[in-house]
Motif scaffolding. Sequence first.
Motif, mmCIF file in Angstrom:
data_model
loop_
_atom_site.group_PDB
_atom_site.id
_atom_site.type_symbol
_atom_site.label_atom_id
_atom_site.label_comp_id
_atom_site.label_asym_id
_atom_site.label_seq_id
_atom_site.Cartn_x
_atom_site.Cartn_y
_atom_site.Cartn_z
ATOM 1 N N TYR A 32 0.868 -1.180 0.000
ATOM 2 C CA TYR A 32 0.000 0.000 0.000
ATOM 3 C C TYR A 32 0.897 1.219 0.000
ATOM 4 N N ILE A 34 1.118 5.654 -0.348
ATOM 5 C CA ILE A 34 0.395 6.916 -0.191
ATOM 6 C C ILE A 34 1.313 8.060 -0.596
ATOM 7 N N TYR A 36 1.867 11.999 0.221
ATOM 8 C CA TYR A 36 1.532 13.057 1.158
ATOM 9 C C TYR A 36 2.125 14.380 0.667
ATOM 10 N N GLN A 38 3.335 18.094 2.144
ATOM 11 C CA GLN A 38 3.662 18.787 3.379
ATOM 12 C C GLN A 38 4.021 20.235 3.082
ATOM 13 N N GLY A 41 5.829 24.066 7.799
ATOM 14 C CA GLY A 41 5.310 24.188 9.154
ATOM 15 C C GLY A 41 4.070 23.381 9.447
ATOM 16 N N LYS A 42 3.687 22.515 8.528
ATOM 17 C CA LYS A 42 2.475 21.725 8.732
ATOM 18 C C LYS A 42 2.770 20.240 8.679
ATOM 19 N N GLY A 43 1.806 19.461 9.100
ATOM 20 C CA GLY A 43 1.943 18.017 9.051
ATOM 21 C C GLY A 43 1.649 17.482 7.665
ATOM 22 N N PRO A 44 2.067 16.250 7.393
ATOM 23 C CA PRO A 44 1.773 15.636 6.094
ATOM 24 C C PRO A 44 0.269 15.546 5.862
ATOM 25 N N PHE A 46 -2.655 13.856 3.415
ATOM 26 C CA PHE A 46 -2.949 12.785 2.448
ATOM 27 C C PHE A 46 -3.387 13.372 1.114
ATOM 28 N N PHE A 89 5.921 13.710 -0.297
ATOM 29 C CA PHE A 89 6.529 12.455 0.147
ATOM 30 C C PHE A 89 5.693 11.283 -0.333
ATOM 31 N N LEU A 101 3.960 3.697 8.372
ATOM 32 C CA LEU A 101 4.361 4.382 7.157
ATOM 33 C C LEU A 101 5.866 4.539 7.118
ATOM 34 N N PHE A 103 8.417 6.672 5.052
ATOM 35 C CA PHE A 103 8.416 7.798 4.135
ATOM 36 C C PHE A 103 9.677 7.825 3.295
ATOM 37 N N GLY A 104 9.514 8.272 2.043
ATOM 38 C CA GLY A 104 10.660 8.560 1.209
ATOM 39 C C GLY A 104 11.248 9.911 1.579
ATOM 40 N N THR A 105 12.259 10.328 0.850
ATOM 41 C CA THR A 105 13.007 11.527 1.218
ATOM 42 C C THR A 105 12.317 12.824 0.807
#
Lengths: 113, 114
Positions: A32, A34, A36, A38, A41-44, A46, A89, A101, A103-105
């Motif tokens: 699976y 996803i 994201y 970002q 200053g905020k969260g990831p 979807f 990401f 999760l 995460f990639g770079t």
Amino acid sequence: GESVGLHLPTLSVQEGDNSIINCAYSNSASDYFIWYKQESGKGPQFIIDIRSNMDKRQGQRVTVLLNKTVKHLSLQIAATQPGDSAVYFCAEIYDTGFQKLVFGTGTRLLVSP
Amino acid sequence: EPEVTQTPSHQVTQMGQEVILRCVPISNHLYFYWYRQILGQKVEFLVSFYNNEISEKSEIFDDQFSVERPDGSNFTLKIRSTKLEDSAMYFCASSRTGVDTEAFFGQGTRLTVV
């Protein structure tokens, strides 16, 4: 972990262009994925997901393509807008029974008006 | 739209002090997570929590870290004795089920250890 802060890949596009952001994932057993977004200053946040039994999924202005042969994921954004500027990401999920999760770079997308 | 909320947004603490980061997950979600992001780096998994116990944790989540769901709404991350390298953004996330569904992230708490 690996530091990529000053070396974050950057994609610069003009408003209205189509953008393609690529990602290589690490685990062939991941089932699976996803994307994201970002913003500073905020969260990831979807954007879109895809399961490993699919190779393409479309959302509103976004399309995700999955190539399991080469473990590659891409995010296509149609008619890119300045509000799309952010770091993107990809994340993969191993089937551990609980969602973890990985995460990639990340890729920074800069959209010029 | 339901959202994950985190407090405080920014926490400055002295090295060696204990900090508690707070999160209110989305109300009908059952799975909870903490992630961290060191400035400019990728988001890293710390821990997942389900049914009042840790379901998985990373190598980052050592004995200095603990999580708790003290009541029906809050989910906390405690760092017992902070180190300089704990400085990062800490993100709480929650999901309705354990697999194959999106996790919703909070806005994060920026922890600065001085």
